[in-house]
Motif scaffolding. Sequence first.
Motif, PDB file in Angstrom:
ATOM      1  N   SER A  75      44.294  35.738  29.109  1.00 25.99           N
ATOM      2  CA  SER A  75      44.254  37.193  28.932  1.00 25.99           C
ATOM      3  C   SER A  75      44.901  37.880  30.137  1.00 25.99           C
ATOM      4  CB  SER A  75      42.812  37.683  28.739  1.00 25.99           C
ATOM      5  OG  SER A  75      41.992  37.302  29.823  1.00 25.99           O
ATOM      6  N   TYR A 172      37.131  33.036  21.717  1.00 31.19           N
ATOM      7  CA  TYR A 172      36.573  32.633  23.008  1.00 31.19           C
ATOM      8  C   TYR A 172      35.509  31.548  22.832  1.00 31.19           C
ATOM      9  CZ  TYR A 172      38.659  36.096  26.182  1.00 31.19           C
ATOM     10  OH  TYR A 172      39.520  36.819  26.972  1.00 31.19           O
ATOM     11  N   PHE A 178      39.948  29.127  30.269  1.00 30.12           N
ATOM     12  CA  PHE A 178      40.334  30.528  30.271  1.00 30.12           C
ATOM     13  C   PHE A 178      41.055  30.892  31.570  1.00 30.12           C
ATOM     14  CE2 PHE A 178      36.134  30.105  28.175  1.00 30.12           C
ATOM     15  CZ  PHE A 178      36.545  30.283  26.863  1.00 30.12           C
ATOM     16  N   SER A 180      42.143  34.686  33.186  1.00 34.28           N
ATOM     17  CA  SER A 180      41.977  36.109  32.935  1.00 34.28           C
ATOM     18  C   SER A 180      42.404  36.890  34.175  1.00 34.28           C
ATOM     19  CB  SER A 180      40.528  36.428  32.559  1.00 34.28           C
ATOM     20  OG  SER A 180      39.645  36.054  33.615  1.00 34.28           O
ATOM     21  N   ASN A 185      38.391  42.016  30.897  1.00 34.05           N
ATOM     22  CA  ASN A 185      38.616  40.733  30.219  1.00 34.05           C
ATOM     23  C   ASN A 185      38.147  39.550  31.058  1.00 34.05           C
ATOM     24  OD1 ASN A 185      40.760  40.407  32.034  1.00 34.05           O
ATOM     25  ND2 ASN A 185      42.321  40.943  30.524  1.00 34.05           N
ATOM     26  N   ALA A 189      35.538  36.830  29.458  1.00 31.98           N
ATOM     27  CA  ALA A 189      35.862  35.403  29.511  1.00 31.98           C
ATOM     28  C   ALA A 189      34.802  34.588  30.232  1.00 31.98           C
ATOM     29  CB  ALA A 189      37.223  35.205  30.183  1.00 31.98           C
ATOM     30  N   ASN A 196      36.906  29.610  34.082  1.00 35.41           N
ATOM     31  CA  ASN A 196      37.593  30.894  34.033  1.00 35.41           C
ATOM     32  C   ASN A 196      38.262  31.129  35.374  1.00 35.41           C
ATOM     33  OD1 ASN A 196      38.513  33.452  33.384  1.00 35.41           O
ATOM     34  ND2 ASN A 196      36.534  34.446  33.754  1.00 35.41           N
TER      35      ASN A 196
END
Length: 240
Positions: A75, A172, A178, A180, A185, A189, A196
């Motif tokens: 993202s 998700y 992930f 981000s 966002n 996440a 993340n």
Amino acid sequence: LYYFSQNHDIEVKQDGLQRQSHSLPKESPFGLVSDDLSPHFHNDVFPKTGWLPPPYKEFFQRIDIALDKPLMVLSNKYTFEWSGERPRNNIPIRHLHEVLKRLVKKYYIVYLRFQDVRLEDRKERKIRESGQLGDYGDKEMIKRFFPSVVLFEELSVGLDLEEINLMLFSLYSSGEHFISVQGGNSVVASFFGGRNLIFCEEGPELSDSRGDFSYYYRFSGAQIHIANNATLMNYVDKWY
């Protein structure tokens, strides 16, 4: 977002809403630990009682998604900062290209920088209509060099706004990987476990006294790391 409610309406004003940086409710577990009711605070004062993270992954997870590679949701954003300065907390095109180059063979990547005029507030609409933000060129680059990367828009064609949220959270929930950027966002996440990696050049989340990133792991037990322009590729190689 409203999975716990079986009867609710979402109202959207015709002239568009205007987002604001709200204070925390004084009576909430978070308001009680924040002297100035700021939405930014450090893990050291994170409330130990009175709050549990919503079970988004458990509720939204689907078993009918079959992929030949692990899913990654990347993202990004491209907007003025809250201070009014030009974008700084978006992944630069040169880095985005390099990230995709290194990961596209390993992961089924969905790129999320969703744009829909129905979601714009008044300020965002004014910026778009004035053209003052300029062109980012991320999606054009992706379609040219990485055609296997899926843009979130391609998955949400024909959906209404609430269905788009359902699609996003289901997506998700089906992943563990992930990347981000600073802002909302990176918070979303962090609610779905896994790893993340958050790109952030500046923001209150990085400060010693506030340091929101320090408690994001509490949302789901996710592993959280923060990267900037200087460290992003090192973390990508180490983590993914």
